[in-house]
Scaffold this motif. Structure first.
Motif, mmCIF file in Angstrom:
data_model
loop_
_atom_site.group_PDB
_atom_site.id
_atom_site.type_symbol
_atom_site.label_atom_id
_atom_site.label_comp_id
_atom_site.label_asym_id
_atom_site.label_seq_id
_atom_site.Cartn_x
_atom_site.Cartn_y
_atom_site.Cartn_z
ATOM 1 N N THR B 311 -46.798 16.943 -0.667
ATOM 2 C CA THR B 311 -46.840 15.976 0.441
ATOM 3 C C THR B 311 -46.310 16.598 1.726
ATOM 4 N N THR B 314 -49.082 18.636 3.325
ATOM 5 C CA THR B 314 -50.026 17.752 4.010
ATOM 6 C C THR B 314 -49.454 17.311 5.347
ATOM 7 N N THR B 324 -58.474 20.275 7.034
ATOM 8 C CA THR B 324 -58.175 20.108 5.613
ATOM 9 C C THR B 324 -58.526 21.328 4.773
ATOM 10 N N GLN B 327 -55.662 23.529 4.416
ATOM 11 C CA GLN B 327 -54.713 22.817 3.572
ATOM 12 C C GLN B 327 -55.024 23.015 2.083
#
Lengths: 357, 351
Positions: B311, B314, B324, B327
């Motif tokens: 988390t 992110t 993303t 990521q």
């Protein structure tokens, strides 16, 4: 050695176990059922109105094959429902709809099955336009005209008519609305956010490029752009982080109203209301919020889910070798791009009946 | 998961094969029991320290790259984001330590969220909705457990079947539409704060605390380790392996039910596409937390640190407005690195 004993225990446990499951299922039956007594398909009214060109008259019987991705979210579910409702409204149309799938391979097989069944016309919304181009071309080669719905095939040889939404136009209109609103408010250097949908889809790229273009007209730029997954939980997750990234925002465009439920939840949970938001696709829930005017959501740009009903109409006309009513000439256009209207509090009543829930 | 291929009670065609490796398995267990426990504890601590180091490094990166990272508000956002997947991961950790795997967690969350938000259920208000979500979660877990333990179907297969079934059922009930929650008291689960901290964070803390006590301080926990380590030996030691397996899946299902309540309140809606790929997120967290995928060893604290690592990544990526794809790459590399470290950590103890 101990097998008989364990068998005995087994039986008792199994009986107990199945009683528990049975109880669960019973409880299940009680809680689920009778949801939503409100009517869900406003499609028929929208469909039954429309052209008055004599094309409504009973014609040659047409079998239409229909294949679309899995109806796993509101918009896509509405696509399938609207197609079925529209086909049901014609007594000279029989719809052969195959179960929606997000597996390209499975969709190819389904289209092949429909070709094998020798349907008169095919309506295909491909999960991935490029991947289904070849099989659609097979259908055309076999003499079955294909109506390409929304996601475009790679080659014009693969379809007779394309009908679909305008992703670029959707972004453009969202950008224009946000740009104009901010200009009217006199905001000098606005902080504009964009919550995109699934980032590796072509349509997302087109929407974003339209959005940039729309903002550019007013000399504005996107300050923060993040992609969610078209789902409420991803929207919530992304937006809660975006709100941390920017302590002040002026406007946000969220690509999809389904994920927008989560985006709005994140905004409410963070207690933020200094900006306004524009949605995308045009769900019933979003339009009701716009109408109530009690949240940050002030507008949404429509991506019409009733386009599948139009596609069925077009397919029927192709099958009956008819042209389009209000146009001159006997042949249907090869491409029909639907307009992405901007829905605000002022005109929302006009669009609510066509919204998907 | 090798023990899954063997029928749990030794009857049936597996008897001959099972019979031969029982003695050696038994002795291995006995000799490894005392010595292994302390070595295991040390390895676990070292790995947790490694994860804490990774987390600290991430926090430094976050604080350097963005002014908005090291704020109280942002830390709470990270913790709240971790809450849903964290609660699921608690259940998943138990199942994996017990030698199984639960691939149906995301689908259970979707089913429970849809079920507790139907018009009929919403009529019962707050209590009815929470009760419904918890019962649905636990019952689906029970079905999983019964099929795996008594039906002798491999956990991987059973839960993958449940993944499809539960999500299908969720689609069926919701008619594939988002069901907006109109019960304000329910939605307030996600917006209420006690002493400035969101309730969701307390729920996560409670789940982790209870889970830790259950795993490390009770017979239930010791049995979980024993069964995951060697099912046959555990059975010979007199443990009711099948009953315990059922309980593990009920626990996982219940955690999903709790997570469904949290997620539904957070998104103010129930939908059949909620919880997509949560099974992979939770399994990834469990693995980088140092739990063996084959069972018998693991740490709940590690799993939660794993969730926090993901988390936090992110959060940092969004704060810096990065896309993303980068990521995803970062997440993949972290999983790989964690597993490599894990293997190194294990080699001396098995040798």
């Amino acid at each position: 050695m101990d097998s008989s004993r364990s068998a005995g225990i087994d039986r008792r446990r199994l009986l107990f176990g199945s009683a528990v499951i049975g109880g669960g299922v019973l409880l299940a039956g009680c809680t689920s059922n009778h949801k939503e007594d409100t009517p869900t398909s406003d499609v028929k009214t929208a469909a039954a109105s429309g052209s008055g060109s004599g094309n409504e008259a009973l014609g040659k019987h047409v079998v239409i094959g229909f294949s679309a991705p899995a109806a796993d979210h509101g918009w896509m579910a509405a696509i399938t429902k609207n197609a079925e409702a529209q086909a049901g409204a014609y007594s000279d149309v029989h719809l052969e709809a195959v179960e929606g799938t997000n597996d390209v391979n499975a969709q190819i097989s389904q289209v092949q099955t429909l070709i094998g069944k020798k349907v008169d016309v095919l309506v295909i919304l491909p999960f991935d336009g490029k991947a289904l181009t070849a099989v659609s071309q097979q259908a055309m080669d076999a003499g079955i005209p294909v109506v390409n719905l929304d996601r475009v095939f790679d080659s014009p040889l693969a379809y007779r008519t394309w009908i679909g939404g305008d992703n670029f136009g959707m972004g453009l209109n969202a950008g224009l609305y946000i740009g104009k609103t901010l200009k009217d408010k006199g905001v000098a250097n606005p902080v504009i956010g964009e919550i995109a949908g699934i980032d590796n889809l072509d349509l997302t790229k087109q929407r974003s490029s339209g959005f940039r273009k729309g903002l550019a007209k007013y000399g504005f730029k996107v300050d923060i752009r993040q992609a969610a997954q078209f789902t409420a939980d991803s929207g919530q997750q992304v937006m809660s982080n975006v709100l941390q990234a920017r302590s002040h925002l002026d406007a946000v465009w969220n690509h999809d109203d389904d994920q927008g439920i989560g985006v709005e939840a994140a905004i409410k949970q963070a207690g933020r209301d200094e900006f306004f938001m524009v949605g995308g696709a045009g769900s019933k829930h979003a339009m009701e919020e716009i109408k109530a005017d009690n949240s940050v959501l002030k507008a949404t740009v429509v991506y019409p889910s009733n386009m599948s009903a139009s596609a069925i109409r077009v397919a029927r006309l192709i099958g009956q070798s008819k042209g389009m009513g209000d146009l001159v000439g006997t042949d249907l256009p090869s491409s029909l791009t639907l307009f992405s209207a901007t829905v605000t509090k002022e005109n929302v009543d006009q669009y609510l009946p066509g919204a998907f829930s | 998961m090798s023990q899954q291929t063997r029928p749990p009670d030794g009857s049936g065609p597996g008897t001959a094969a099972g019979g031969t490796d029982v003695p050696e398995a038994g002795t291995a267990r006995r000799s490894g029991a005392t010595a292994g426990r302390s070595a295991l504890g040390r390895v676990g601590k070292v790995r947790n320290l490694g994860l804490i180091a990774v987390l600290t490094l991430l926090c430094v990166i976050g604080a350097v790259s963005s002014d908005n990272f090291a704020t109280r508000q942002n830390i709470l956002v990270i913790l709240t984001s971790a809450a849903v997947i964290g609660v699921i991961t608690v259940g998943q950790t138990f199942v994996i330590i017990g030698g199984g795997i639960d691939l149906s967690v995301g689908a259970i969350v979707a089913l429970a969220s849809v079920w507790c938000t139907t018009v009929a259920t919403q009529d019962y208000g707050f209590g009815g909705m929470v009760f419904c979500a918890l019962v649905v979660g636990a019952v689906v877990g029970l079905v999983n457990g019964l099929v795996i333990a008594y039906g002798r179907v491999v956990a991987f297969i059973t839960t993958i079947a449940m993944m499809a079934t539960a999500r299908g059922l969720a689609e069926r009930i919701s008619d594939r539409q988002s069901q907006v929650v109109t019960v304000d008291s329910f939605n307030s689960i996600a917006s209420t704060r006690w002493l400035g901290v969101p309730v969701l964070v307390y729920i996560l803390a409670a789940a982790v605390l209870l889970g830790w006590v259950l795993l490390n301080r009770t017979t239930f926990g010791r049995r979980t380790f024993a069964i995951g380590g060697n099912q046959e030996a555990a059975r010979l030691a007199g443990l009711d392996v099948r009953r315990h397996t059922v309980l593990l899946y009920v626990l996982s299902g219940l955690c999903c039910g709790i997570a469904a309540v949290m997620l539904t309140a957070r998104t103010t809606s129930g939908a059949s596409n909620l919880g997509d790929l949560y099974e992979l997120d939770s399994i990834a967290s469990v693995i980088i937390g140092g739990t063996l995928l084959t069972g018998g060893r693991g740490s709940l604290v590690g799993s939660i640190l794993g969730v926090l690592v993901f988390t936090t990544i992110t959060n940092i990526f969004v704060l810096n407005n990065l896309t993303t794809d980068i990521q995803q790459i970062a997440k993949g590399l972290i999983i790989l690195a964690a597993v490599l470290i894990q293997r190194r950590g294990n080699t001396p103890s098995t040798a």
